[in-house]
Motif scaffolding. Sequence first.
Motif, PDB file in Angstrom:
ATOM      1  N   ASP A  38      -4.648  -2.512  33.023  1.00 53.42           N
ATOM      2  CA  ASP A  38      -3.585  -3.367  32.217  1.00 53.42           C
ATOM      3  C   ASP A  38      -2.343  -3.325  33.226  1.00 53.42           C
ATOM      4  O   ASP A  38      -2.341  -2.668  34.325  1.00 53.42           O
ATOM      5  CB  ASP A  38      -3.076  -2.656  30.867  1.00 53.42           C
ATOM      6  N   TRP A  39      -1.041  -4.084  32.644  1.00 50.59           N
ATOM      7  CA  TRP A  39      -0.046  -4.329  33.911  1.00 50.59           C
ATOM      8  C   TRP A  39       0.768  -3.179  34.196  1.00 50.59           C
ATOM      9  O   TRP A  39       1.393  -3.219  35.121  1.00 50.59           O
ATOM     10  CB  TRP A  39       0.916  -5.297  32.953  1.00 50.59           C
ATOM     11  N   THR A  40       0.482  -2.049  33.457  1.00 48.89           N
ATOM     12  CA  THR A  40       1.479  -0.884  33.884  1.00 48.89           C
ATOM     13  C   THR A  40       0.920  -0.088  35.173  1.00 48.89           C
ATOM     14  O   THR A  40       1.608   0.767  35.602  1.00 48.89           O
ATOM     15  CB  THR A  40       1.343   0.060  32.830  1.00 48.89           C
ATOM     16  N   GLN A  41      -0.193  -0.574  35.580  1.00 47.09           N
ATOM     17  CA  GLN A  41      -0.786   0.225  36.795  1.00 47.09           C
ATOM     18  C   GLN A  41       0.246   0.277  37.920  1.00 47.09           C
ATOM     19  O   GLN A  41       0.323   1.446  38.671  1.00 47.09           O
ATOM     20  CB  GLN A  41      -2.105  -0.597  37.374  1.00 47.09           C
ATOM     21  N   PHE A  42       0.774  -0.743  38.214  1.00 47.42           N
ATOM     22  CA  PHE A  42       1.859  -0.624  39.567  1.00 47.42           C
ATOM     23  C   PHE A  42       3.298  -0.297  39.198  1.00 47.42           C
ATOM     24  O   PHE A  42       4.284  -0.765  39.915  1.00 47.42           O
ATOM     25  CB  PHE A  42       1.662  -2.053  40.547  1.00 47.42           C
ATOM     26  N   ARG A  43       3.298   0.124  38.128  1.00 41.99           N
ATOM     27  CA  ARG A  43       4.658   0.297  37.694  1.00 41.99           C
ATOM     28  C   ARG A  43       5.365   1.392  38.549  1.00 41.99           C
ATOM     29  O   ARG A  43       6.685   1.294  39.006  1.00 41.99           O
ATOM     30  CB  ARG A  43       4.741   0.684  36.286  1.00 41.99           C
ATOM     31  N   PRO A  44       4.473   2.513  39.089  1.00 39.00           N
ATOM     32  CA  PRO A  44       5.690   3.373  39.920  1.00 39.00           C
ATOM     33  C   PRO A  44       5.665   2.478  41.262  1.00 39.00           C
ATOM     34  O   PRO A  44       6.924   2.788  41.842  1.00 39.00           O
ATOM     35  CB  PRO A  44       4.407   4.637  40.237  1.00 39.00           C
ATOM     36  N   GLN A  45       4.925   1.787  41.809  1.00 36.39           N
ATOM     37  CA  GLN A  45       5.383   1.022  42.933  1.00 36.39           C
ATOM     38  C   GLN A  45       6.339   0.088  43.089  1.00 36.39           C
ATOM     39  O   GLN A  45       7.104  -0.225  43.746  1.00 36.39           O
ATOM     40  CB  GLN A  45       4.141   0.493  43.635  1.00 36.39           C
ATOM     41  N   ALA A  46       6.375  -0.713  41.674  1.00 36.12           N
ATOM     42  CA  ALA A  46       7.522  -1.475  41.467  1.00 36.12           C
ATOM     43  C   ALA A  46       8.732  -0.779  41.048  1.00 36.12           C
ATOM     44  O   ALA A  46       9.791  -1.277  41.667  1.00 36.12           O
ATOM     45  CB  ALA A  46       6.924  -2.248  40.126  1.00 36.12           C
ATOM     46  N   ALA A  47       8.649   0.201  40.642  1.00 38.85           N
ATOM     47  CA  ALA A  47      10.014   0.984  40.490  1.00 38.85           C
ATOM     48  C   ALA A  47      10.660   1.668  41.952  1.00 38.85           C
ATOM     49  O   ALA A  47      11.816   1.497  41.981  1.00 38.85           O
ATOM     50  CB  ALA A  47       9.835   2.391  39.646  1.00 38.85           C
ATOM     51  N   HIS A  48       9.733   1.941  42.804  1.00 41.49           N
ATOM     52  CA  HIS A  48      10.228   2.348  44.166  1.00 41.49           C
ATOM     53  C   HIS A  48      10.914   1.009  44.795  1.00 41.49           C
ATOM     54  O   HIS A  48      11.911   1.076  45.343  1.00 41.49           O
ATOM     55  CB  HIS A  48       9.027   2.809  44.705  1.00 41.49           C
ATOM     56  N   LEU A  49      10.257  -0.084  44.692  1.00 40.63           N
ATOM     57  CA  LEU A  49      10.780  -1.371  45.391  1.00 40.63           C
ATOM     58  C   LEU A  49      11.990  -1.663  44.836  1.00 40.63           C
ATOM     59  O   LEU A  49      12.957  -2.302  45.188  1.00 40.63           O
ATOM     60  CB  LEU A  49       9.701  -2.561  45.247  1.00 40.63           C
ATOM     61  N   ALA A  50      12.035  -1.566  43.377  1.00 42.87           N
ATOM     62  CA  ALA A  50      13.404  -1.960  42.571  1.00 42.87           C
ATOM     63  C   ALA A  50      14.311  -1.110  43.063  1.00 42.87           C
ATOM     64  O   ALA A  50      15.762  -1.632  43.122  1.00 42.87           O
ATOM     65  CB  ALA A  50      12.982  -1.813  41.106  1.00 42.87           C
ATOM     66  N   ASP A  51      14.175   0.070  43.278  1.00 43.02           N
ATOM     67  CA  ASP A  51      15.117   1.049  43.815  1.00 43.02           C
ATOM     68  C   ASP A  51      15.790   0.526  45.077  1.00 43.02           C
ATOM     69  O   ASP A  51      17.024   0.787  45.657  1.00 43.02           O
ATOM     70  CB  ASP A  51      14.775   2.433  43.883  1.00 43.02           C
ATOM     71  N   LEU A  52      15.290  -0.211  45.851  1.00 39.66           N
ATOM     72  CA  LEU A  52      15.505  -0.904  47.228  1.00 39.66           C
ATOM     73  C   LEU A  52      16.205  -2.307  47.162  1.00 39.66           C
ATOM     74  O   LEU A  52      16.500  -2.807  48.067  1.00 39.66           O
ATOM     75  CB  LEU A  52      14.182  -0.992  48.122  1.00 39.66           C
TER      76      LEU A  52
END
Length: 238
Positions: A38-52
């Motif tokens: 499901d769509w949540t798989q890459f939420r950790p990577q997305a959160a890291h990029l969002a912090d940038l």
Amino acid sequence: MRQIPYRTVHGRTLSLHVLSTGTPLAVFFHGGGWVRGDWTQFRPQAAHLADLGVGTVLVEYRTEGPHAAVDDTLLAMATVFERSEELNAGPGQVVTIGGSAGGHLALMATLFPEADPRHRPAATILLNPVTDTTGEFPQAFGRRHFATDDEAARYSPLHQLGPHLPPTLIMHGTADTAVHHQNSVTFADRAGATANPVELVLYPDQRHGFFNPTPTRRHHFEVTTNTMAQFLLARALG
């Protein structure tokens, strides 16, 4: 996080899950062989990029095989581009990111014959991606989902390569028993002769999904996510 619905099919509404807005804008496609995940798989990577300061969107698509998944991908990308102003994404600043079957979808956003040239990403980042759907492991992945060889080739990024492939980064583990790393080697070699060069990073002895942030894989999650961020911010869109 907010949701942007982009399709309702068979009573189900599919959404773009927007973690952050900004330029560049990273659009994530999860893995699962087109039939799970499901769509949540890459939420950790997305959160890291969002912090940038990167805009991040996680795509929800039907896990009913590659036909439905590709169809949803094209409509999702059209919605991203049509809503780019409210997502604060500048022209030529949309990037597709995907793992495994999601890597296939990230490529199909550019390479599928029916993909709209106006909705092509400026760069693509792939993790152990499916690049050839004309066979099964180790030669390829996913042939069983197609009725004919011609149809399998139509959905195969390797067989649809052309000069419009954007700058691409591939990260793949050499111990992958789902999608053999040689598939990425072949794709990178052939792309270098027909399109933009592909940057390929192989991770020795790493298996499928080695980039997910499990307790035993935290190191590789951090390494691959940092490599992703560096490519996105410096090379692909610098």
